[in-house]
Enzyme design. Structure first.
Site, short mmCIF file in Angstrom:
data_model
loop_
_atom_site.label_atom_id
_atom_site.label_comp_id
_atom_site.label_asym_id
_atom_site.label_seq_id
_atom_site.Cartn_x
_atom_site.Cartn_y
_atom_site.Cartn_z
N HIS A 69 0.83 -1.22 0.00
CA HIS A 69 0.00 0.00 0.00
C HIS A 69 0.86 1.26 0.00
O HIS A 69 0.51 2.28 0.61
CB HIS A 69 -0.96 0.02 1.20
CG HIS A 69 -1.89 -1.16 1.25
ND1 HIS A 69 -3.02 -1.24 0.48
CD2 HIS A 69 -1.85 -2.32 1.96
CE1 HIS A 69 -3.64 -2.39 0.71
NE2 HIS A 69 -2.94 -3.07 1.60
N ASN A 144 -9.91 -3.75 1.56
CA ASN A 144 -9.56 -3.62 0.14
C ASN A 144 -10.82 -3.38 -0.68
O ASN A 144 -11.94 -3.32 -0.14
CB ASN A 144 -8.84 -4.88 -0.35
CG ASN A 144 -7.45 -5.03 0.26
OD1 ASN A 144 -6.78 -4.05 0.56
ND2 ASN A 144 -7.03 -6.26 0.45
N SER A 197 -11.05 -9.91 -13.78
CA SER A 197 -12.34 -9.75 -14.45
C SER A 197 -12.53 -8.29 -14.83
O SER A 197 -11.61 -7.48 -14.74
CB SER A 197 -13.47 -10.21 -13.53
OG SER A 197 -13.66 -9.25 -12.48
N TRP A 299 -19.34 -14.50 2.25
CA TRP A 299 -20.52 -14.93 2.98
C TRP A 299 -21.70 -14.79 2.02
O TRP A 299 -21.95 -13.69 1.52
CB TRP A 299 -20.76 -14.08 4.22
CG TRP A 299 -19.81 -14.36 5.34
CD1 TRP A 299 -18.76 -15.22 5.35
CD2 TRP A 299 -19.84 -13.75 6.64
NE1 TRP A 299 -18.12 -15.20 6.56
CE2 TRP A 299 -18.76 -14.32 7.38
CE3 TRP A 299 -20.65 -12.81 7.25
CZ2 TRP A 299 -18.50 -13.95 8.70
CZ3 TRP A 299 -20.39 -12.44 8.57
CH2 TRP A 299 -19.32 -13.01 9.28
N TYR A 354 0.63 -4.82 11.48
CA TYR A 354 0.42 -3.41 11.15
C TYR A 354 1.00 -2.49 12.22
O TYR A 354 1.68 -1.50 11.91
CB TYR A 354 -1.07 -3.12 10.99
CG TYR A 354 -1.65 -3.48 9.65
CD1 TYR A 354 -1.64 -4.79 9.18
CD2 TYR A 354 -2.22 -2.51 8.83
CE1 TYR A 354 -2.17 -5.13 7.95
CE2 TYR A 354 -2.77 -2.83 7.59
CZ TYR A 354 -2.74 -4.14 7.16
OH TYR A 354 -3.27 -4.47 5.94
#
Length: 440
Positions: A69, A144, A197, A299, A354
């Site tokens: 990032h 993300n 995609s 989910w 992090y």
């Protein structure tokens, strides 16, 4: 005749004096910005303090680049609650009332590209991280632009990133490494089919959705818990670029997404996103045919429908890129009462990684940098000293707890409720083929 010549001479003398005074003034200004020397064109002395300070600071202007990032853009705004349905699941104060607003900072980013990379690269995720400045402290919701991740185990994360970084010998991007790793870790297939995609190249940050990817535990006022995933959906609509347009933009404007965000806010076209959650109770978790805390899985929406929570609006650009974008630090371990970690193994690794990374990159007191500082001043009093300790360092209060001198006391309101771990064995588990494919 003599008087006339004398007057002219006197006038000439005055003119020369005035000219010398002007030259002295100009010379003084120039001297303040020039070097001290022994003689004209000779060596510079080390006693030239101003020059040394300029060069010393210049050599230290850059801080370590984020390993992931690195290329990012930030903006500020607020989050407003629009639906009180979440209150039955979560006691966090920022969700307490409809129309309640909480200040936020958001950083959008590429994932594997370096600080100067292009915004329109094909075939990789983008970062979508939100910092909530709540009255109970900072909550960092780090995610993300895709709802799943490539791997489910934090031990594989360095390998995944290394495979997507430049080749260690050539310094060039190496698609052989990318596809070699992906072929050997079949759980990456779900992410691959997404980023390669039509959703692979977001049309700027404003048209990008965001997902927590990891599940979190939500605890209500009765200490009952559920598990939830967070989703951001743009009011501007989800829009993506075709490969040819993205390639063109990489050449003419590598900062396309950054400029698009900045210009939109400058022109008062404030981007907005709706925050939604999916909820799963413990019974659902136990009966699910796959691991509910596997970051490589969705989910199902038909079984766990979206619940609206609120709307985020970004209405202020950063005032200084370094201070408010480069120093903006996110840590999934920054949680508030009512939001806890789930058993997600990727999340477990992120809780440590992090925070440790920010301490390396910005220093042990990165939480005191204004853009990271909680609005309620809630900094742990036992975290003392270290580089760049710019506040009063808690004056003379003891740096241990408990103690008999400070007014700090335990507050049972913030005690996490107990939970049960059912695992009876501890062993290394090969999860590389854990429900990667399901036949319908």
């Amino acid at each position: 005749m003599f008087n006339k010549v004398q007057n002219q001479s006197i006038h000439s003398i005055h003119s020369m004096e005035e000219k010398e005074e002007e030259e002295e003034d100009v010379s003084f200004e120039r001297l303040m910005n020039s070097q001290i020397k022994v003689e004209d064109r000779s060596s510079v002395l080390l006693r030239e303090i101003k020059l040394m300070q300029e060069l010393q600071h210049f050599g230290r202007e850059r801080i370590p680049e984020r390993v992931v990032h690195a290329k990012g853009s930030a903006a500020f705004g607020h989050f407003r609650v629009t639906n009180d349905h979440i209150i039955q699941y979560c006691k966090a104060s920022l969700f307490a009332d409809v129309d309640k607003e909480t200040p936020v900072a958001v950083r959008f980013s590429s994932v594997t590209g370096e600080r100067g990379s292009a915004d329109t690269v094909f075939g990789e995720m983008r970062g979508f991280a939100v910092k909530f400045y709540t009255e109970e402290g900072v909550w960092d919701l780090v995610g993300n632009n895709v709802p799943i991740f490539a791997i489910r185990d934090a031990s594989q994360f360095p390998a995944f990133i290394h495979a997507n970084k430049p080749n260690p010998r050539t310094g060039l991007r190496d698609q052989n490494s990318v596809w070699d790793f992906n072929s050997l870790r079949s759980e990456t297939l779900n992410l691959i089919t997404y980023v390669f995609s039509d959703f692979g190249i977001p049309n700027g940050f404003r048209h990008m959705p965001g997902f927590s990817i990891n599940a979190f535990k939500l605890v209500n006022s009765h200490n009952k818990h559920v598990f939830a995933k967070f989703h951001w959906y743009p009011h501007q609509g989800i829009d993506n670029l075709d490969i040819d347009t993205a390639a063109y933009l990489r050449g003419v404007n590598p900062d396309y997404a950054r400029q698009d965000l900045f210009d939109a806010i400058t022109n008062h076209r404030y981007p907005k996103w709706t925050l939604k959650i999916q909820v799963m109770n413990q019974k659902d978790v136990d009966n699910l045919e796959f691991n509910a805390f596997d970051a490589t899985k969705y989910w199902p929406e038909d079984r766990f429908p979206f619940i609206d929570v609120g709307v985020m609006t970004l209405d202020r650009n950063v005032d200084n890129f370094f201070a408010e974008t480069e120093q903006l630090a996110f840590c999934p371990s920054n949680l508030v009462d009512g939001i806890e970690p789930s058993p997600d193994r990727m999340l477990m690794g992120r809780l440590f990684s992090y925070s440790d990374t920010q301490r390396y990159r910005l220093g042990s007191n990165h939480q005191l940098i204004p853009v990271n500082e909680p609005i309620n001043g809630a900094i742990t009093p036992t975290l003392r000293d270290g580089q760049m300790r710019v506040d009063n360092n808690f004056d003379g209060l003891p740096n241990y707890y408990p103690n008999s001198f400070s007014l700090i006391t335990d507050n049972p309101v913030y005690l996490e409720p107990p939970f049960t771990i059912k695992t009876t064995k501890v062993f290394r588990y090969d999860d590389s083929n854990d429900h990667n494919y399901i036949r319908n």
